[in-house]
Scaffold this motif. Structure first.
Motif, PDB file in Angstrom:
ATOM      1  N   ALA A   1      35.325 -25.361  89.511  1.00  0.00           N
ATOM      2  CA  ALA A   1      35.065 -24.357  90.547  1.00  0.00           C
ATOM      3  C   ALA A   1      34.512 -23.078  89.929  1.00  0.00           C
ATOM      4  O   ALA A   1      33.590 -22.459  90.468  1.00  0.00           O
ATOM      5  CB  ALA A   1      36.343 -24.066  91.332  1.00  0.00           C
ATOM      6  N   ALA A   2      35.050 -22.699  88.776  1.00  0.00           N
ATOM      7  CA  ALA A   2      34.565 -21.499  88.078  1.00  0.00           C
ATOM      8  C   ALA A   2      33.083 -21.658  87.722  1.00  0.00           C
ATOM      9  O   ALA A   2      32.298 -20.709  87.833  1.00  0.00           O
ATOM     10  CB  ALA A   2      35.391 -21.253  86.817  1.00  0.00           C
ATOM     11  N   HIS A   3      32.694 -22.861  87.308  1.00  0.00           N
ATOM     12  CA  HIS A   3      31.288 -23.089  86.960  1.00  0.00           C
ATOM     13  C   HIS A   3      30.389 -22.925  88.172  1.00  0.00           C
ATOM     14  O   HIS A   3      29.325 -22.311  88.094  1.00  0.00           O
ATOM     15  CB  HIS A   3      31.124 -24.479  86.339  1.00  0.00           C
ATOM     16  N   LEU A   4      30.819 -23.458  89.294  1.00  0.00           N
ATOM     17  CA  LEU A   4      30.016 -23.326  90.522  1.00  0.00           C
ATOM     18  C   LEU A   4      29.952 -21.879  90.995  1.00  0.00           C
ATOM     19  O   LEU A   4      28.975 -21.456  91.600  1.00  0.00           O
ATOM     20  CB  LEU A   4      30.601 -24.220  91.616  1.00  0.00           C
ATOM     21  N   LEU A   5      31.001 -21.113  90.721  1.00  0.00           N
ATOM     22  CA  LEU A   5      31.017 -19.687  91.094  1.00  0.00           C
ATOM     23  C   LEU A   5      30.304 -18.835  90.046  1.00  0.00           C
ATOM     24  O   LEU A   5      30.246 -17.617  90.179  1.00  0.00           O
ATOM     25  CB  LEU A   5      32.465 -19.206  91.260  1.00  0.00           C
ATOM     26  N   LYS A   6      29.804 -19.496  88.983  1.00  0.00           N
ATOM     27  CA  LYS A   6      29.083 -18.822  87.888  1.00  0.00           C
ATOM     28  C   LYS A   6      29.952 -17.753  87.215  1.00  0.00           C
ATOM     29  O   LYS A   6      29.489 -16.653  86.883  1.00  0.00           O
ATOM     30  CB  LYS A   6      27.766 -18.237  88.397  1.00  0.00           C
ATOM     31  N   LEU A   7      31.214 -18.058  87.017  1.00  0.00           N
ATOM     32  CA  LEU A   7      32.092 -17.118  86.311  1.00  0.00           C
ATOM     33  C   LEU A   7      31.722 -17.070  84.831  1.00  0.00           C
ATOM     34  O   LEU A   7      31.305 -18.073  84.247  1.00  0.00           O
ATOM     35  CB  LEU A   7      33.563 -17.542  86.469  1.00  0.00           C
ATOM     36  N   ASN A   8      31.887 -15.913  84.229  1.00  0.00           N
ATOM     37  CA  ASN A   8      31.629 -15.788  82.796  1.00  0.00           C
ATOM     38  C   ASN A   8      32.828 -16.354  82.010  1.00  0.00           C
ATOM     39  O   ASN A   8      33.836 -16.741  82.605  1.00  0.00           O
ATOM     40  CB  ASN A   8      31.314 -14.323  82.436  1.00  0.00           C
ATOM     41  N   PRO A   9      32.718 -16.422  80.678  1.00  0.00           N
ATOM     42  CA  PRO A   9      33.825 -17.031  79.921  1.00  0.00           C
ATOM     43  C   PRO A   9      35.178 -16.357  80.140  1.00  0.00           C
ATOM     44  O   PRO A   9      36.202 -17.034  80.257  1.00  0.00           O
ATOM     45  CB  PRO A   9      33.360 -16.887  78.456  1.00  0.00           C
ATOM     46  N   GLU A  10      35.204 -15.033  80.212  1.00  0.00           N
ATOM     47  CA  GLU A  10      36.477 -14.336  80.419  1.00  0.00           C
ATOM     48  C   GLU A  10      37.093 -14.716  81.762  1.00  0.00           C
ATOM     49  O   GLU A  10      38.294 -14.986  81.872  1.00  0.00           O
ATOM     50  CB  GLU A  10      36.290 -12.811  80.367  1.00  0.00           C
ATOM     51  N   GLU A  11      36.248 -14.722  82.789  1.00  0.00           N
ATOM     52  CA  GLU A  11      36.758 -15.058  84.123  1.00  0.00           C
ATOM     53  C   GLU A  11      37.189 -16.524  84.188  1.00  0.00           C
ATOM     54  O   GLU A  11      38.170 -16.867  84.850  1.00  0.00           O
ATOM     55  CB  GLU A  11      35.665 -14.796  85.170  1.00  0.00           C
ATOM     56  N   THR A  12      36.433 -17.384  83.493  1.00  0.00           N
ATOM     57  CA  THR A  12      36.803 -18.801  83.467  1.00  0.00           C
ATOM     58  C   THR A  12      38.151 -18.983  82.782  1.00  0.00           C
ATOM     59  O   THR A  12      38.998 -19.778  83.234  1.00  0.00           O
ATOM     60  CB  THR A  12      35.709 -19.611  82.747  1.00  0.00           C
ATOM     61  N   LEU A  13      38.375 -18.239  81.723  1.00  0.00           N
ATOM     62  CA  LEU A  13      39.669 -18.304  81.041  1.00  0.00           C
ATOM     63  C   LEU A  13      40.789 -17.827  81.974  1.00  0.00           C
ATOM     64  O   LEU A  13      41.881 -18.404  81.999  1.00  0.00           O
ATOM     65  CB  LEU A  13      39.630 -17.457  79.765  1.00  0.00           C
ATOM     66  N   SER A  14      40.503 -16.786  82.741  1.00  0.00           N
ATOM     67  CA  SER A  14      41.474 -16.314  83.733  1.00  0.00           C
ATOM     68  C   SER A  14      41.797 -17.410  84.739  1.00  0.00           C
ATOM     69  O   SER A  14      42.961 -17.642  85.082  1.00  0.00           O
ATOM     70  CB  SER A  14      40.901 -15.106  84.488  1.00  0.00           C
ATOM     71  N   ALA A  15      40.743 -18.083  85.220  1.00  0.00           N
ATOM     72  CA  ALA A  15      40.944 -19.145  86.211  1.00  0.00           C
ATOM     73  C   ALA A  15      41.806 -20.260  85.631  1.00  0.00           C
ATOM     74  O   ALA A  15      42.714 -20.776  86.292  1.00  0.00           O
ATOM     75  CB  ALA A  15      39.599 -19.698  86.664  1.00  0.00           C
ATOM     76  N   ILE A  16      41.550 -20.617  84.381  1.00  0.00           N
ATOM     77  CA  ILE A  16      42.331 -21.677  83.734  1.00  0.00           C
ATOM     78  C   ILE A  16      43.797 -21.233  83.588  1.00  0.00           C
ATOM     79  O   ILE A  16      44.728 -22.013  83.807  1.00  0.00           O
ATOM     80  CB  ILE A  16      41.700 -22.046  82.372  1.00  0.00           C
ATOM     81  N   GLY A  17      43.997 -19.968  83.264  1.00  0.00           N
ATOM     82  CA  GLY A  17      45.360 -19.456  83.142  1.00  0.00           C
ATOM     83  C   GLY A  17      46.108 -19.489  84.464  1.00  0.00           C
ATOM     84  O   GLY A  17      47.268 -19.915  84.535  1.00  0.00           O
ATOM     85  N   THR A  18      45.452 -19.056  85.509  1.00  0.00           N
ATOM     86  CA  THR A  18      46.098 -19.050  86.829  1.00  0.00           C
ATOM     87  C   THR A  18      46.326 -20.474  87.320  1.00  0.00           C
ATOM     88  O   THR A  18      47.326 -20.757  87.985  1.00  0.00           O
ATOM     89  CB  THR A  18      45.245 -18.245  87.835  1.00  0.00           C
TER      90      THR A  18
END
Lengths: 457, 457
Positions: free
Chosen positions: A171-188
C-alpha cells in the motif's frame, strides 16, 4: 527524519525505491499468474458465513459507495479501500486453494492482492504500478515470515502476522511513500499484527478474520504513515519488537534483507493444486504416485504411514474428528482417503456427503503421521512428501516426492491455471463463462491495464 | 451451539447476563467518575499528530455522517461506531492522564468508554445500558489483563491486548448478544489483539494506534459475532490461544473467573493525578511527601535513589534522553525533577520549555532507579513508592508511600475530578466554560440519560 541503519530500514528503502522497469520478466509473469489464481479463490469463497458477516459489518460501518470494489459483484455496492480489502481478503482464504510461500509458511496472495487492488483502485494506479506494489508486498511479507520462521508458526497464523507488514509495504508503494514513511507504515503494521491458530480446534471462523484484517490493518498503517503518524523504526529486531516478543531467540535476521533484489519472493510461491491444507499436499502427491506406480486401488490399502515435518503434525493434529468440510481439509487421514478414492482432491471433492462416507472415514482411521527427521530438517525450504503403504495383500510400499505439484520447481502452467480458475469460478456460482474468460485475458495483460476497476464477477 | 465449561465461557456468560438493577451503587458512581475523567482526557489529547492522521484515515475510509460522534466536535462530522471509537480511543490516551487499573496494568477507560459510547450511540442505548456495558468492559478487560500478568506487560501494551476483549464484551452487551455470541465476540477479539512497547524507544505514535484499534477491533468482533461469525471458544486458555502464545507458563487462570460478581473491577481502577506515566506516581508522591515533611527545597537535593518494581524499570528505562514532551513523562528522573521544582506534575508542567531547562536536566541526571524486592513482590496488586534523598548539606532522608494519590484506597473526590476535568478541557483548547460545566452535570446524572449523543466539546 533520518533512516536508521537497521535491516528493516534497508527493506523499507528497497521497497519504496523498486520500479517496474527493473523487474525481470519472470517476476512480472508470475505475479500475473498469482493474481489470476487469487481472483478465482476470492470468488470461490464469497459465500462463507464469515464473509457474509464481514459484509454486514462493512455495510453497517463503512461507506457503501467508493472507489474500491468487491470482487463479488453481486453484492452491488462499492466502498473504501480498507473495507473492500477486508471483504476480498476474507473471501480469498476460504477454500484453501490460494498460494503458499514455502520459505515463510505464509499465503501471500490472500493478503497482498486484495489490499493492493483496493488501494490501486483508490489512487487510480495502472497495471504496472499494481504489479510492482504486489512484488513489494510479497517481498516484505515473505521475508518477515521467513524471519519469524517455523517456531512462530506453531501458535501464529503467519499469513496474518507477517502479511500485515507486506500489505503495509504494498500500500505504501501505491501511495508513493518515501523510505522513511514506508518504514513508519511497516512499524505501525507490525504493532497491530495478530492471528492465532486456536480457531482450528473448534472450526470457528478466525481464518477469514485474520486475512481480512491483515489487509485493512496494513492499509491503515500506510495511509496514516502518509498523513504523519510515526511508526516505530525497528519493529522486527528492536528489543520490544515482534521478534523478541513473538519468536524469542528463534528468528532469522538475515531473512529480512539478505540478497535484496537478487531474486524475488513472488518466484518462490507455490500454487495449490489440491483443495486441502498445503501441509497435506506432498503426502497426497506421494500417495497418488505410489498408487499409480504399483497399480494399488483405494480398496487395496490396509494402512498409510506418513512421515512428515513437525509443522504438519502440529497443524493437522488440531482438527479432531473433522466434523466440518473445512476441518476435513486439515485432516491428513481424510485428505489421503479422498485422494485415494477419487484419484484427486479438488475443491468439488470435499462435500458434506463425503463427511458421511464410511469408506472415507474408515480409511481416515488407518492413516498415521510420524515425525521424519530428514523431512523436518529440509522444511520449510523444501516441502517433501513420503508415504509408506501396507496393502491388504501384505505388501509394504514406499514413495517419496521432493516437491509438491505447484511448487516453484514444478509450477502450474497457464493452461492449468486457467483450468483451476474456471473450476473455482464454477464453484463460486458463476455461470457466465464469457465473463470468466474475459477476466482471464485481462489478467494475462495486466501490465497494459490503465485502470484496475472491473475485476468483478 | 452449546457453551463449553471453560473459564472464558463463564466470564462471557456473566457478561451477557449482567443487568443494571444488580449493580451496587458504588460501581455505578465510580463508572460515572471514570467516564468524566475519560471525557477530559479525550478532549485534551485531540490535537496530537497521531489523532490528526487517524482522523484523515476516517475521512478517507469511513462514512462522514453516521450515528456516532467524535468527542472533538470541532471536526464537524459524525461517522459509524467503529470509526468514532477509533478516533476517540486514540485521543484519550495521549496526555497520560487516563485511569490505570493496578492489578492488570491496563488503562481501561481509554478503550472501554470510546467503544461503548460509540456503540451506545449507534444502537440508541440509554444511560443505564451504557453504564452496565462499561462495567462489563472493565470486568472482562481487567480480568484478561490480570490473567496475562506482569510478564506479558514486559513486551505488550496490555491495555491494547486485554482491552480488545473488554471492548468486545462491552459492545456485545450493548448489542444484547447472548452468552454464546458474547463468547464468539471475545474469541474474535482475542485473535486480533496486538500492541508492542517497541514504539517507546523512538517516541513514535503507536500508543494511539493501540488504543484506537483496540476499540475498532473489539467492535468488529461484537458486530460480526452478532451476524454469525464464529469466534474461537477458548481464546485465553486453549493450547494455541493467547495465554500459551503470548505469556507461556506465566498466566493466572483464576483471574479470569474467580469471584465473578462478588466485586467489580471498576472499583479497582486508579485515577491519575500527576500527568506522567503511572509508574512514576508512587515515587512522585513519596518525594513530595519527603520534601514537605523535611522542608527540603528543589535546590537542596543532591541525588535521589528510587527503589521500585521491575515493570517501572522496564518501561521507564526505554525513553533514552527523553527528547520529546511525551518521552519526558516516561523518564523517572525528569518527572521527579519537575515535581521537585514545581511542587506538582500536572499537565501544564511538561512543556517544550521545560525540556530545555538545564536545572531540570541536571536533576534528571542525579536520579537513579534500582529494583526493590519488597515493592516488586507487592506489584501489581499494590503500587508502592519509595525514595532516598541525599541533600547537599549531607543528610540522607527516606520516604515511603503505600498507595499513590488516586489509587482506589485514596481515590479522587468529585471536586478533584471536576478540577482535573476543567484543567484538561482548558489544555484541549476549550474556552466555553459553561459547556464544560454542563457536560460535568450530564456525567453525574448519566444513569438518567435517555440518549447518549451530545458528549461533544
Amino acid at each position: 527524519m533520518s533512516l536508521p541503519t537497521t535491516r528493516t530500514a534497508r527493506l523499507a528503502t528497497w521497497s519504496s525505491n523498486l520500479t517496474y522497469s527493473t523487474l525481470p520478466d519472470p517476476a512480472i509473469q508470475r505475479t500475473k499468474d498469482l493474481f489470476l489464481d487469487w481472483l478465482g479463490c476470492t470468488i470461490a469463497g464469497r459465500s462463507h458465513p464469515a464473509v457474509t458477516a464481514i459484509v454486514k459489518f462493512v455495510k453497517a460501518m463503512g461507506p457503501t459507495s467508493g472507489k474500491s470494489e468487491l470482487v463479488d459483484g453481486q453484492l452491488e455496492f462499492t466502498t473504501s479501500a480498507a473495507f473492500a480489502a477486508l471483504v476480498n481478503g476474507a473471501a480469498s482464504h476460504v477454500v484453501e486453494q490460494d498460494d503458499l510461500h514455502n520459505g515463510s509458511i505464509t499465503h501471500p496472495a490472500t493478503v497482498i492482492f486484495p489490499a493492493a487492488l483496493a488501494v490501486a483502485q483508490d489512487v487510480g494506479a495502472d497495471g504496472k504500478d499494481f504489479i510492482t506494489a504486489c512484488v513489494v508486498g510479497y517481498e516484505v511479507g515473505c521475508r518477515v515470515g521467513a524471519y519469524f520462521g517455523k517456531s512462530h508458526y506453531e501458535n501464529f497464523h503467519s499469513t496474518a502476522t507477517a502479511g500485515t507488514l507486506g500489505v503495509a509495504a504494498a500500500a505504501a508503494h501505491l501511495l508513493k511513500l518515501n523510505p522513511e514513511e514506508t518504514l513508519s507504515a511497516i512499524g505501525t503494521a507490525g504493532t497491530q499484527a495478530a492471528g492465532l491458530w486456536q480457531f482450528l480446534l473448534d472450526a470457528s471462523h478466525s481464518k477469514q478474520v485474520h486475512t481480512g484484517k491483515a489487509c485493512s490493518d496494513g492499509i491503515f498503517a500506510a495511509y496514516t504513515a502518509r498523513d504523519g503518524l510515526l511508526g516505530t523504526k525497528d519493529i522486527l529486531e528492536g528489543p520490544r519488537g515482534m521478534g523478541n516478543a513473538l519468536v524469542p531467540g528463534k528468528t532469522k535476521p538475515e531473512a529480512i534483507d539478505g540478497d535484496l533484489g537478487a531474486d524475488f519472493e513472488v518466484l518462490r510461491s507455490s500454487f495449490k493444486w489440491h483443495a486441502s491444507c498445503r501441509h497435506t499436499h506432498p503426502s497426497v502427491d506421494a500417495l497418488l504416485a505410489l498408487m499409480g506406480k504399483h497399480a494399488v486401488a483405494f480398496g487395496d490399502i490396509e494402512s498409510v504411514l506418513v512421515p512428515t515435518y513437525q509443522a504438519a503434525l502440529n497443524v493437522l493434529g488440531m482438527s479432531g474428528t473433522c466434523e466440518t468440510v473445512h476441518q476435513s481439509k486439515f485432516s491428513m487421514g481424510f485428505v489421503l482417503a479422498v485422494a485415494a478414492k477419487k484419484g484427486q482432491a479438488m475443491i468439488t471433492d470435499f462435500t458434506e456427503e463425503d463427511l458421511k462416507d464410511s469408506q472415507l472415514r474408515e480409511f481416515q482411521g488407518r492413516v498415521r503421521m510420524v515425525l521424519d527427521e530428514e523431512i523436518e530438517a529440509a522444511f520449510p525450504a523444501r516441502w517433501m512428501g513420503r508415504v509408506i503403504v501396507k496393502t491388504k495383500d501384505g505388501r509394504e510400499l514406499e514413495e517419496r516426492v521432493g516437491f509438491a505439484k505447484g511448487d516453484p520447481e514444478v509450477t502450474l502452467t497457464r493452461d492449468e491455471l486457467e483450468t483451476k480458475m474456471r473450476s473455482l469460478a464454477r464453484y463460486g456460482g458463476i455461470t457466465d463463462g464469457n465473463k470468466v474468460e474475459a477476466l482471464i485475458q485481462r489478467a494475462w495483460n495486466l501490465e497494459n491495464e490503465t485502470d484496475l476497476h472491473g475485476f468483478v464477477f
